[in-house]
Motif scaffolding. Sequence first.
Motif, PDB file in Angstrom:
ATOM      1  N   PHE A  95     -32.932   7.354 -37.486  1.00  0.00           N
ATOM      2  CA  PHE A  95     -32.876   6.937 -36.086  1.00  0.00           C
ATOM      3  C   PHE A  95     -34.071   7.482 -35.311  1.00  0.00           C
ATOM      4  O   PHE A  95     -34.695   6.765 -34.519  1.00  0.00           O
ATOM      5  N   ILE A  96     -34.390   8.752 -35.549  1.00  0.00           N
ATOM      6  CA  ILE A  96     -35.545   9.359 -34.881  1.00  0.00           C
ATOM      7  C   ILE A  96     -36.830   8.641 -35.273  1.00  0.00           C
ATOM      8  O   ILE A  96     -37.696   8.386 -34.435  1.00  0.00           O
ATOM      9  N   LYS A  97     -36.951   8.287 -36.537  1.00  0.00           N
ATOM     10  CA  LYS A  97     -38.131   7.555 -36.998  1.00  0.00           C
ATOM     11  C   LYS A  97     -38.216   6.188 -36.315  1.00  0.00           C
ATOM     12  O   LYS A  97     -39.314   5.728 -35.959  1.00  0.00           O
ATOM     13  N   SER A  98     -37.060   5.546 -36.120  1.00  0.00           N
ATOM     14  CA  SER A  98     -37.029   4.234 -35.455  1.00  0.00           C
ATOM     15  C   SER A  98     -37.428   4.330 -33.990  1.00  0.00           C
ATOM     16  O   SER A  98     -37.829   3.331 -33.379  1.00  0.00           O
ATOM     17  N   MET A  99     -37.337   5.529 -33.407  1.00  0.00           N
ATOM     18  CA  MET A  99     -37.719   5.727 -32.009  1.00  0.00           C
ATOM     19  C   MET A  99     -39.241   5.708 -31.829  1.00  0.00           C
ATOM     20  O   MET A  99     -39.735   5.684 -30.712  1.00  0.00           O
ATOM     21  N   ARG A 100     -39.996   5.726 -32.928  1.00  0.00           N
ATOM     22  CA  ARG A 100     -41.465   5.717 -32.905  1.00  0.00           C
ATOM     23  C   ARG A 100     -42.046   6.831 -32.024  1.00  0.00           C
ATOM     24  O   ARG A 100     -42.765   6.562 -31.045  1.00  0.00           O
ATOM     25  N   LEU A 119     -37.733   7.577 -23.853  1.00  0.00           N
ATOM     26  CA  LEU A 119     -36.416   7.176 -24.342  1.00  0.00           C
ATOM     27  C   LEU A 119     -36.194   5.683 -24.142  1.00  0.00           C
ATOM     28  O   LEU A 119     -35.652   5.000 -25.020  1.00  0.00           O
ATOM     29  N   ILE A 120     -36.619   5.187 -22.980  1.00  0.00           N
ATOM     30  CA  ILE A 120     -36.474   3.749 -22.712  1.00  0.00           C
ATOM     31  C   ILE A 120     -37.303   2.936 -23.691  1.00  0.00           C
ATOM     32  O   ILE A 120     -36.820   1.950 -24.277  1.00  0.00           O
ATOM     33  N   ALA A 121     -38.566   3.330 -23.883  1.00  0.00           N
ATOM     34  CA  ALA A 121     -39.439   2.611 -24.814  1.00  0.00           C
ATOM     35  C   ALA A 121     -38.882   2.655 -26.231  1.00  0.00           C
ATOM     36  O   ALA A 121     -38.924   1.658 -26.962  1.00  0.00           O
ATOM     37  N   SER A 122     -38.330   3.804 -26.633  1.00  0.00           N
ATOM     38  CA  SER A 122     -37.749   3.931 -27.966  1.00  0.00           C
ATOM     39  C   SER A 122     -36.541   3.013 -28.116  1.00  0.00           C
ATOM     40  O   SER A 122     -36.343   2.409 -29.179  1.00  0.00           O
ATOM     41  N   GLY A 123     -35.727   2.916 -27.064  1.00  0.00           N
ATOM     42  CA  GLY A 123     -34.588   2.003 -27.097  1.00  0.00           C
ATOM     43  C   GLY A 123     -35.032   0.560 -27.310  1.00  0.00           C
ATOM     44  O   GLY A 123     -34.424  -0.189 -28.087  1.00  0.00           O
ATOM     45  N   ILE A 124     -36.124   0.177 -26.657  1.00  0.00           N
ATOM     46  CA  ILE A 124     -36.669  -1.172 -26.801  1.00  0.00           C
ATOM     47  C   ILE A 124     -37.199  -1.384 -28.223  1.00  0.00           C
ATOM     48  O   ILE A 124     -36.977  -2.446 -28.835  1.00  0.00           O
ATOM     49  N   ILE A 138     -34.199  -1.990 -30.511  1.00  0.00           N
ATOM     50  CA  ILE A 138     -33.621  -3.323 -30.312  1.00  0.00           C
ATOM     51  C   ILE A 138     -34.500  -4.380 -30.980  1.00  0.00           C
ATOM     52  O   ILE A 138     -34.001  -5.315 -31.623  1.00  0.00           O
ATOM     53  N   ASN A 139     -35.794  -4.234 -30.840  1.00  0.00           N
ATOM     54  CA  ASN A 139     -36.730  -5.165 -31.475  1.00  0.00           C
ATOM     55  C   ASN A 139     -36.605  -5.108 -33.004  1.00  0.00           C
ATOM     56  O   ASN A 139     -36.621  -6.148 -33.675  1.00  0.00           O
ATOM     57  N   ASP A 140     -36.479  -3.904 -33.544  1.00  0.00           N
ATOM     58  CA  ASP A 140     -36.342  -3.752 -34.993  1.00  0.00           C
ATOM     59  C   ASP A 140     -35.043  -4.362 -35.501  1.00  0.00           C
ATOM     60  O   ASP A 140     -35.006  -4.946 -36.594  1.00  0.00           O
ATOM     61  N   VAL A 141     -33.971  -4.208 -34.731  1.00  0.00           N
ATOM     62  CA  VAL A 141     -32.686  -4.800 -35.120  1.00  0.00           C
ATOM     63  C   VAL A 141     -32.789  -6.318 -35.130  1.00  0.00           C
ATOM     64  O   VAL A 141     -32.361  -6.990 -36.067  1.00  0.00           O
ATOM     65  N   ALA A 197     -27.653   1.520 -34.828  1.00  0.00           N
ATOM     66  CA  ALA A 197     -28.968   1.479 -34.180  1.00  0.00           C
ATOM     67  C   ALA A 197     -28.861   0.904 -32.774  1.00  0.00           C
ATOM     68  O   ALA A 197     -29.457   1.442 -31.829  1.00  0.00           O
ATOM     69  N   MET A 198     -28.111  -0.179 -32.614  1.00  0.00           N
ATOM     70  CA  MET A 198     -27.954  -0.801 -31.293  1.00  0.00           C
ATOM     71  C   MET A 198     -27.215   0.120 -30.329  1.00  0.00           C
ATOM     72  O   MET A 198     -27.575   0.226 -29.151  1.00  0.00           O
ATOM     73  N   THR A 199     -26.176   0.790 -30.840  1.00  0.00           N
ATOM     74  CA  THR A 199     -25.439   1.735 -29.989  1.00  0.00           C
ATOM     75  C   THR A 199     -26.368   2.843 -29.502  1.00  0.00           C
ATOM     76  O   THR A 199     -26.378   3.199 -28.319  1.00  0.00           O
ATOM     77  N   GLY A 200     -27.158   3.376 -30.425  1.00  0.00           N
ATOM     78  CA  GLY A 200     -28.100   4.429 -30.052  1.00  0.00           C
ATOM     79  C   GLY A 200     -29.151   3.930 -29.078  1.00  0.00           C
ATOM     80  O   GLY A 200     -29.536   4.649 -28.139  1.00  0.00           O
ATOM     81  N   ALA A 201     -29.612   2.690 -29.264  1.00  0.00           N
ATOM     82  CA  ALA A 201     -30.629   2.121 -28.376  1.00  0.00           C
ATOM     83  C   ALA A 201     -30.094   1.983 -26.952  1.00  0.00           C
ATOM     84  O   ALA A 201     -30.793   2.305 -25.979  1.00  0.00           O
TER      85      ALA A 201
END
Length: 289
Positions: A8-13, A51-56, A59-62, A89-93
């Motif tokens: 999840f942290i890696k997905s946050m870029r 955090l907002i950018a990571s959430g986006i 969502i894009n990756d999902v 992933a979506m819940t975390g985003a």
Amino acid sequence: MKSEVRAFIKSMRPKHWIKNILILLPAIFGMKIGTADMLLKLIWGGVMFSLIASGIYIINDVHDSEKDALHPIKCKRPIAAGVLGKEKAMTGAIILLVIGFCGSIIPNRDHWLSITLILSTYIVSNLAYSIFGAKKIPVLDIVIVSLGYVLRIFLGGSISSTEISTWLFVTILCISFFMSAQKRLKEMERGTDHRDVLQDYSTYYLRAAGIVTLCAGIVFFILWAMDIGANRGGHYFPYVASGIGVLSALLYLYDAEKSDSGDPVDVILNDWVLIIMAIVFAVCFVMNI
């Protein structure tokens, strides 16, 4: 559980959080960082925007997970690789978006309206990009990516109550458009990206658009440096800043041409000369040479 947290942290870029340095620029150049409280507010704003950018990003990756799984590089992303489930992933985003949005407004209640508009524009435009097909529309896809850089400037201006210089605005706008066009060009030349929009571009257009906006960005940067020098009484700052700006632009273009991805973060972080020139520029500004 630990592997999912790491995924999840890696997905946050996190490496892309460096872009949020832009949030500090209006206050720095406007000489508004006079107290530790203001500096902390800006840093906090950068963290919340991250955090907002990571959430986006998540969502894009999902949304693109199936297409990314066929990509030689993107297939290694946690969601595309199946290491991180889509629902989690979506819940975390969503949690990241809520925390980032509320966390940006609460310490800056005096500017809640402008900050709300800025963050809402960023979220809506990126959701339109990721989910509603805006990234398939030529030029609009580059505009939305570039808009993210500009909105960071305005967020910093709102938090610090700093008026955004017109020259700074158009400089960031042009340079961000150049970087985005250059990234598309590298994706097209590499021939391994599955972006639908690349079918509607030509290498000639992307290269021309990049060069035009780069040249415009250099001109606007020089005008900004002259304006700063005139306002602060620095005799040599416009000359030094202009030289650093032109050299940095040419070096970035050279690095981007050699890069595999053309990603601005990768290009900058992999060239220590660019980083040193940025530090020299900062020192010259602070010392008001």
